[in-house]
Design an enzyme around this catalytic site. Structure first.
Site, short mmCIF file in Angstrom:
data_model
loop_
_atom_site.label_atom_id
_atom_site.label_comp_id
_atom_site.label_asym_id
_atom_site.label_seq_id
_atom_site.Cartn_x
_atom_site.Cartn_y
_atom_site.Cartn_z
N ASP A 17 0.66 -1.09 -0.08
CA ASP A 17 0.03 0.08 -0.12
C ASP A 17 0.84 1.39 -0.05
OD1 ASP A 17 -2.16 1.59 0.07
OD2 ASP A 17 -2.70 1.18 2.04
N GLY A 20 0.40 5.44 -4.09
CA GLY A 20 -0.45 6.81 -4.78
C GLY A 20 0.21 7.89 -3.83
N HIS A 34 3.23 3.60 -8.71
CA HIS A 34 2.91 2.04 -9.20
C HIS A 34 4.29 1.47 -9.70
CE1 HIS A 34 -0.98 2.11 -7.59
NE2 HIS A 34 -1.41 2.66 -8.66
N ASN A 65 -10.63 -2.64 -6.19
CA ASN A 65 -9.64 -1.94 -6.98
C ASN A 65 -10.21 -1.53 -8.47
OD1 ASN A 65 -6.64 -2.92 -5.44
ND2 ASN A 65 -7.68 -0.93 -5.04
N SER A 193 -8.41 -4.65 4.31
CA SER A 193 -8.57 -4.82 2.81
C SER A 193 -9.16 -5.90 2.32
CB SER A 193 -7.53 -3.98 2.16
OG SER A 193 -7.35 -2.89 3.01
C1 FPP Z 1 -1.73 0.11 -3.50
O1 FPP Z 1 -1.25 1.67 -3.42
C2 FPP Z 1 -1.09 -0.58 -4.48
C3 FPP Z 1 -2.00 -1.02 -5.67
C4 FPP Z 1 -3.44 -1.01 -5.46
C5 FPP Z 1 -1.09 -1.78 -6.52
C6 FPP Z 1 -0.05 -2.52 -6.12
C7 FPP Z 1 0.89 -2.52 -7.17
C8 FPP Z 1 2.09 -2.72 -7.65
C9 FPP Z 1 2.99 -2.55 -6.37
C10 FPP Z 1 2.78 -2.65 -8.69
C11 FPP Z 1 2.86 -3.66 -9.74
C12 FPP Z 1 2.78 -4.99 -9.12
C13 FPP Z 1 3.09 -6.16 -9.49
C14 FPP Z 1 3.05 -7.36 -9.08
C15 FPP Z 1 4.24 -6.12 -10.67
P1 FPP Z 1 -2.29 3.00 -3.38
O2 FPP Z 1 -2.52 3.22 -5.01
O3 FPP Z 1 -3.58 2.37 -2.94
O4 FPP Z 1 -1.64 3.90 -2.45
P2 FPP Z 1 -2.58 4.95 -1.69
O5 FPP Z 1 -3.16 4.32 -0.77
O6 FPP Z 1 -1.32 5.74 -1.29
O7 FPP Z 1 -3.51 5.69 -2.75
#
Ligand code: FPP
Length: 248
Positions: A17, A20, A34, A65, A193
């Site tokens: 997490d 973003g 990401h 998501n 989650s």
């Molecule tokens: C959460 O951060 C992350 C995700 C929803 C996606 C996870 C994906 C990756 C790490 C990239 C690629 C994955 C692979 C397996 C190659 P968020 O966007 O919810 O962050 P935030 O809570 O700060 O908004």
């Protein structure tokens, strides 16, 4: 940091997490976050393999998501597809098997095909298993297991009185995979989650403020060190655990 190689977890599960927020703090697009998060994925897979931890689950995309802005969803899907293509060689060289849990039918065909072909190509690798949770929902996983069990009862193959927690475990998408010993969540949120709900009944939980793009080997080793300092009691008292340990 000195880790005890005899007391490493068998299965580490990670809620990645904070991509973003990492990007927004730098005035960059969420997708940029990401992309940097993908580097952390590489680092954690490599360290897990080097340490000899046999199972690693990465929660890459939850059912919820799908509700994100379409551009972000498309960007994540494309990132996932390119990750699979770029890592196949390394997975083969390091004898890593890939598995996926989640509703793969919802994925764009190109991602689904990339996932299927990587799973197929790596299926005989035995040194480590990486499980990608994509379009995953813990509640749906349990509901699906219950549907499978109900069908067996309906066909007369299973006596309802014989249903135990192990029966449920054996019908989940993670059947055959040991439950996670350690669950790591980055970026400070104290939430599950809708990740592995059944599977983490006795997992040690480690929540760090570090955002996923900054979670690299050093932070991972700290999480493993925390794990090694925990005493896993499974509902027993501390002295019972000590006695059991001494007897073994
Ligand atoms: C959460 O951060 C992350 C995700 C929803 C996606 C996870 C994906 C990756 C790490 C990239 C690629 C994955 C692979 C397996 C190659 P968020 O966007 O919810 O962050 P935030 O809570 O700060 O908004």
């Amino acid at each position: 940091m000195e880790l005890d190689p005899t007391r490493l977890p068998r299965h580490v599960a990670v809620i990645m997490d904070g991509n973003g927020r990492w990007a927004e703090r730098r005035g960059l697009s969420r997708l940029h976050g990401h992309r940097v998060g993908k580097q952390s994925v590489r680092a954690i897979v490599e360290t897990t393999r080097r340490l000899g931890i046999p199972y690693l689950t990465l929660y890459a995309f939850s059912t919820e998501n799908w509700g994100r802005p379409p551009r972000e969803v498309e960007g994540l899907m494309s990132l996932l597809r390119r990750y699979l293509a770029s890592e196949l060689g390394k997975m083969m060289k390091n004898e890593i098997r890939l598995l996926a849990v989640g509703n793969l039918r919802r994925l764009p065909p190109a991602v689904r095909d990339a996932l299927r072909s990587t799973i197929e190509a790596t299926r005989h690798n035995t040194k480590m298993t990486v499980i990608l949770a994509v379009s995953y929902s813990g509640r749906e996983d349990i509901a699906c297991a219950l549907r499978r069990i109900a069908r067996k009862v309906q066909r007369g193959e299973l006596n309802p009185n014989a249903i135990t927690p192990d029966t449920v475990t054996e019908h989940l998408s993670t059947a055959g995979i040991p439950d996670p010993d350690l669950l790591i969540r980055t970026s400070g949120e104290m939430r599950l989650s809708n990740f592995y709900l059944w599977q983490i009944a006795y997992s040690e939980l480690y929540v760090t403020e570090t955002l996923w793009p900054d979670f690299r080997e050093r932070e991972y080793l700290e999480a493993l060190d925390y794990y090694q300092r925990r005493q896993r009691r499974y509902g027993r008292t501390a002295s019972q655990v000590e006695r059991l340990r001494a007897a073994n």
